[in-house]
Design an enzyme around this catalytic site. Structure first.
Site, short mmCIF file in Angstrom:
data_model
loop_
_atom_site.label_atom_id
_atom_site.label_comp_id
_atom_site.label_asym_id
_atom_site.label_seq_id
_atom_site.Cartn_x
_atom_site.Cartn_y
_atom_site.Cartn_z
N MET A 63 24.19 20.64 59.16
CA MET A 63 23.96 22.08 59.09
C MET A 63 22.54 22.32 58.61
SD MET A 63 27.62 23.33 57.49
CE MET A 63 27.29 25.06 57.82
N SER A 64 21.68 22.79 59.52
CA SER A 64 20.27 22.99 59.20
C SER A 64 20.00 24.33 58.54
CB SER A 64 19.45 22.92 60.48
OG SER A 64 19.76 24.02 61.32
N GLY A 65 21.00 25.20 58.50
CA GLY A 65 20.80 26.55 58.01
C GLY A 65 20.50 27.54 59.10
N GLY A 66 20.47 27.08 60.36
CA GLY A 66 20.25 27.96 61.50
C GLY A 66 21.56 28.43 62.10
N SER B 18 23.89 25.49 64.38
CA SER B 18 24.75 24.55 63.66
C SER B 18 25.79 25.29 62.82
CB SER B 18 23.90 23.63 62.77
OG SER B 18 23.14 24.38 61.84
N MET C 13 20.57 17.85 55.63
CA MET C 13 19.64 16.78 55.31
C MET C 13 18.44 17.33 54.53
SD MET C 13 19.59 14.56 58.85
CE MET C 13 18.60 15.78 59.71
N CYS D 102 13.94 11.80 65.85
CA CYS D 102 14.78 12.21 64.73
C CYS D 102 16.25 12.20 65.13
CB CYS D 102 14.35 13.60 64.26
SG CYS D 102 15.21 14.17 62.77
N GLY E 73 24.47 21.44 66.33
CA GLY E 73 24.32 22.67 67.10
C GLY E 73 23.47 22.52 68.34
N CYS F 148 9.40 20.61 62.62
CA CYS F 148 9.86 21.05 61.31
C CYS F 148 8.93 20.66 60.18
CB CYS F 148 11.27 20.53 61.04
SG CYS F 148 11.37 18.74 60.78
#
Length: 346
Positions: A1-4, A7, A26, A94, A118, A192
């Site tokens: 979960m990247s916060g976007g 995801s 992460m 990545c 996501g 990023c």
């Protein structure tokens, strides 16, 4: 979960379907002392957003510290590729070498059967061969299969892409319907870990020895000007060359050994063949294959024949010449919307 949003919706969909979902984010760089300017993703705010979403959909959430692995496997490769006169593709590195390689292993520790992200892509298993296939996402404008070409069969077997079968608009609508805290959060467009899209500045800070002058030359070797480091250029580049010419000039090649940037007319950028290394075959080849080959994420797929070579290499011969085949980028082979495989352009 990247916060976007992507995801977040992936996690919410799986939870809604009744799966036992664990949210994992992460941490990729040191954010002590309030340092958040390193990049545009996985900042403290993003990690906070991921935790808020996890709370909203009632799933546990953990943060994994992957600073060392990220620096070694992604950032150092990024800098090294520019130093070698290549143009890297860190998102693909990545995905295979950090996200899936690490998270699949961590998932076992959680007792989890799969790793969901996501990404806009799809995975299915071929009934005849038993191999796992990677397909383009249903939304052509958001398809991210190009960045996932290096996933192995073991990784694809554990990969789940819950938003890959729907358009971006419906992902936003679902997030709004579920009142997820990130429903209206804009997408990140940058690499990023590079703030302000200043790749050359980032590389120069990591490797100051690359900030050395060199010559800008034409195809005959005539010096046209000077530059401040080959890491500031990429094949196909037209703007910012710093040389005067009656007709537009483009970067044709980078020569790190003698520090030269070779420029010339756009017609000289055309290539009908390329070789690629570290090729990953998702569909096993039995010989030369007809494919459409994509040499950049936004480049139109072009009809070609790909031939496997020894040592995990391949040769691609295009039906028509392609503009700006760039060493360091990925070439990905498709059969319709199925990813046949791909490798790194040499």
């Amino acid at each position: 979960m990247s916060g976007g949003v992507d995801s977040s919706v992936a996690a919410a969909l799986l939870a809604e379907q009744g799966h036992d979902v664990i949210g994992v984010s992460m941490q990729l760089y040191d954010q002590s002392d309030g340092q958040t300017s390193f990049g545009s993703c996985c900042t403290l705010d993003d990690l906070h957003d991921a935790r808020r979403v996890a709370a909203a959909i009632n799933i546990p959430h953990y943060i994994l510290n992957l600073e060392r692995q990220f620096d070694e496997q992604v950032v150092s490769n990024f800098v090294g590729q520019y130093a070698a006169g290549r143009t890297p593709l860190p998102c693909a590195r990545c995905n295979s070498e950090l996200k899936f390689a690490t998270l699949v292993e961590r998932a076992r520790g959680f007792g989890a059967e799969a790793v969901a992200t996501g990404h806009y892509a799809r995975v299915e298993q071929d009934e005849v061969s038993g191999r796992y296939l990677l397909r383009r996402g249903a939304d052509p404008a958001k398809d991210q299969s190009y960045f996932l070409f290096s996933l192995t069969q073991a990784q694809l077997a554990r990969a789940v892409f819950p938003v890959g079968d729907r358009p971006k608009d419906s992902v936003r609508e679902y997030a709004q319907h579920r009142r997820l805290p990130v429903a209206d959060k804009p997408d990140s467009q940058e690499i990023c870990f590079v703030p302000d899209d200043d790749y050359a500045g980032f590389v120069g800070r990591r490797a100051p020895e690359l900030d050395r002058e060199g010559a800008i030359v034409d195809q005959q070797g005539q010096v046209l000007g000077r530059h401040g480091g080959i890491h500031r250029f990429t094949v196909g580049q037209r703007k910012g060359l710093g040389v005067q010419s009656a007709s537009p000039l483009y970067v044709l090649a980078l020569r790190p050994g003698d520090g030269q940037v070779v420029v010339g007319p756009k017609s000289a950028l055309e290539r009908s063949t390329l070789t690629a290394s570290d090729v990953n075959w998702i569909v096993e080849p039995t010989g030369p294959m007809r494919v459409t080959a994509q040499i950049r994420h936004r480049h139109p797929p072009a009809p070609a024949t790909v031939r496997p070579l020894n040592g995990e290499c391949a040769e691609v011969v295009f039906d028509a010449p392609q503009i700006a085949v760039t060493p360091g980028q990925a070439v990905v082979f498709y059969n319709g919307d199925i990813v046949v495989g791909g490798g790194w352009i040499d």
